[in-house]
Scaffold this active site. Structure first.
Site, short mmCIF file in Angstrom:
data_model
loop_
_atom_site.label_atom_id
_atom_site.label_comp_id
_atom_site.label_asym_id
_atom_site.label_seq_id
_atom_site.Cartn_x
_atom_site.Cartn_y
_atom_site.Cartn_z
N CYS A 109 -51.63 -3.69 46.82
CA CYS A 109 -50.94 -4.20 45.63
C CYS A 109 -51.74 -5.31 44.96
O CYS A 109 -51.80 -5.40 43.72
CB CYS A 109 -49.57 -4.73 46.00
N ASP B 287 -39.59 4.91 21.34
CA ASP B 287 -38.19 5.35 21.32
C ASP B 287 -37.46 5.06 22.63
O ASP B 287 -36.33 5.47 22.83
CB ASP B 287 -38.09 6.84 21.00
#
Length: 224
Positions: free
Chosen positions: A46, A139
């Site tokens: 990570c 959107d």
């Protein structure tokens, strides 16, 4: 397990982050967005991923992409971890990255979005968050989903390449072939007739001859 499918609208969740409290739709605004999740703070893979994402932040900004990460620890841990990530990048070990990290210590958001990896567990036996990539359009709908197991780091250059394809194909009636890169030839979508395609692509169309006689491999130059 709950989750998001392509075309689904992103939930307008509220979350605490390293940049303060956000509501997701307001955070995205009229931009595209990328949400990428991580199994845990202070973990090796990570740290390399978030370091790479931080270095590529200007490239995402050029594409009008809002970046946001998620990890299951709390904001204080995230801020402390940011120092390690910046140090990994050989930058000043500050508490901030160019994008926020969502705190999801109860795994509520990871569960809601279908991000848990059932095969990888932490020291307490709890499922880890998988390495999910969600790309949302202006959107607020999901345009791309990539799911990596916790043990495999992402390729952010590939994620940028895919975003370039998503944004191009959202604006133009084309598709991108295998291994496509910006500037390469693109393909005319099957729903366009030859007559329509000639009007849309005045630079010309090249059709590959195939044994079937079907003329479905139609190429044209990268549209301007």
């Amino acid at each position: 397990m709950p989750g998001l499918l392509l075309g689904d609208e992103a939930p307008n969740f509220e979350a605490e982050t390293t940049h303060g409290k956000i509501r997701f739709h307001e955070f995205l605004g009229n931009s595209w967005g990328i949400l990428f999740s991580h199994p845990r703070d202070f973990t090796p893979v990570c740290t390399t991923e978030l370091g790479r994402a931080a270095k590529l932040a200007p490239e995402f900004a050029k594409r009008n992409i809002k970046m946001i990460a998620l990890s299951i620890d709390d904001v204080n841990d995230h801020l402390s971890w940011c120092k390690d990530i910046n140090a990994y990048n050989k930058d000043q070990p500050t508490e901030k990255l160019p994008f926020p990290i969502i705190a999801d210590s109860k795994r509520e958001l990871a569960v809601q979005l279908g991000m848990l990896d059932p095969d990888e567990r932490d020291k307490d036996g709890m499922p880890l968050t998988a390495r999910v990539v969600f790309v949302f359009g202006p959107d607020k709908k999901l345009k791309l989903s990539i799911l990596y197991p916790a043990t495999t780091g992402r390729n952010f250059d590939e994620i940028l390449r895919v975003i370039d394809s998503l944004q191009l194909t959202a604006a133009k009636k084309v598709a991108t072939p295998v291994d496509w890169k910006p500037g390469d030839e693109v393909m005319v979508i099957p729903s366009l007739s030859d007559e329509e395609a000639k009007k849309l692509f005045p630079g010309g169309i090249c059709t590959k001859e195939l044994p079937s006689g079907k003329k479905y491999l139609r190429y044209t130059a990268h549209p301007k």
